[in-house]
Design a protein around this motif. Sequence first.
Motif, short mmCIF file in Angstrom:
data_model
loop_
_atom_site.label_atom_id
_atom_site.label_comp_id
_atom_site.label_asym_id
_atom_site.label_seq_id
_atom_site.Cartn_x
_atom_site.Cartn_y
_atom_site.Cartn_z
N ARG A 90 0.84 -1.20 0.00
CA ARG A 90 0.00 0.00 0.00
C ARG A 90 0.88 1.26 0.00
O ARG A 90 1.93 1.29 0.63
CB ARG A 90 -0.88 -0.02 1.26
CG ARG A 90 -2.12 0.85 1.11
CD ARG A 90 -3.03 0.72 2.32
NE ARG A 90 -2.65 1.78 3.24
CZ ARG A 90 -2.39 1.59 4.53
NH1 ARG A 90 -2.48 0.42 5.07
NH2 ARG A 90 -2.06 2.60 5.30
N LYS A 91 0.47 2.28 -0.69
CA LYS A 91 1.24 3.53 -0.80
C LYS A 91 1.50 4.11 0.60
O LYS A 91 0.61 4.19 1.43
CB LYS A 91 0.47 4.54 -1.65
CG LYS A 91 1.26 5.82 -1.86
CD LYS A 91 0.52 6.75 -2.80
CE LYS A 91 1.19 8.09 -2.81
NZ LYS A 91 2.04 8.34 -3.89
N GLY A 92 2.76 4.50 0.80
CA GLY A 92 3.14 5.12 2.07
C GLY A 92 3.54 4.13 3.15
O GLY A 92 3.80 4.52 4.28
N THR A 93 3.61 2.85 2.81
CA THR A 93 3.97 1.87 3.85
C THR A 93 5.43 1.44 3.76
O THR A 93 5.86 0.58 4.51
CB THR A 93 3.08 0.62 3.75
OG1 THR A 93 3.21 0.05 2.46
CG2 THR A 93 1.64 0.96 4.06
N GLY A 94 6.21 2.02 2.87
CA GLY A 94 7.63 1.74 2.82
C GLY A 94 8.02 0.73 1.75
O GLY A 94 7.18 0.22 1.02
N THR A 95 9.32 0.44 1.71
CA THR A 95 9.88 -0.45 0.70
C THR A 95 10.84 -1.42 1.36
O THR A 95 11.56 -1.06 2.28
CB THR A 95 10.67 0.39 -0.33
OG1 THR A 95 9.84 1.40 -0.86
CG2 THR A 95 11.20 -0.47 -1.45
N VAL A 96 10.85 -2.64 0.85
CA VAL A 96 11.82 -3.65 1.30
C VAL A 96 12.79 -3.88 0.16
O VAL A 96 12.37 -4.08 -0.99
CB VAL A 96 11.11 -4.98 1.66
CG1 VAL A 96 12.13 -6.04 2.00
CG2 VAL A 96 10.16 -4.77 2.82
#
Length: 190
Positions: free
Chosen positions: A7-13
């Motif tokens: 979801r947008k705004g939840t960060g990146t791994v």
Amino acid sequence: MAQSRRRKGTGTVFKKTNGNYVYKYRDVAGQLKTITLKDENDQAVTVKSKAEIIAAEYAKERCRLESLGSKAEYIAKVAEIKKIIQHTALKNCDIWQAYLQKPNRPEFGTETLAIYQRCLKKFQTFAGEAEITEQLAGRYMVSLWNTGISSRTYNKHLQALKLIFRRLGIFAPTGRRDFRTVLPGLAFFR
């Protein structure tokens, strides 16, 4: 098989060159934060599926924290999660010994400690065996000011009690941990 997007705004791994996965996100203030993802054994995660699960947990917790109503609630909740604040029942007569045993307290000379102890004893005399609350602390500071003491003496009491209560986390349940929030009108002699 299509990969599902976060979801947008939840960060990146993503995977760093050392093979460890990290979680990158923006905090409430908008600053970019990167944390190395670790498993239950405190080892860096090197498997993407495990990293995604751990990152999802972080994102869920962050969303829950960011939905809190005020900054004080947010700080109290973060401190509780990080186990900075420990809710313990402490009798008024045991406050000084508990303060002296705190490993994170500043080191002071014996004269300064004696001054702080006198300030605390005056407060304890005022409080008796009542539970220490923001309201009680506020009433004490107002009564101290009404005795006609100088602003310098008032500030010494204020600073000593703020330091002791902050180190012990006395006002922690509501997130208000010092007298500045209790007495905004009287704490103007900084």
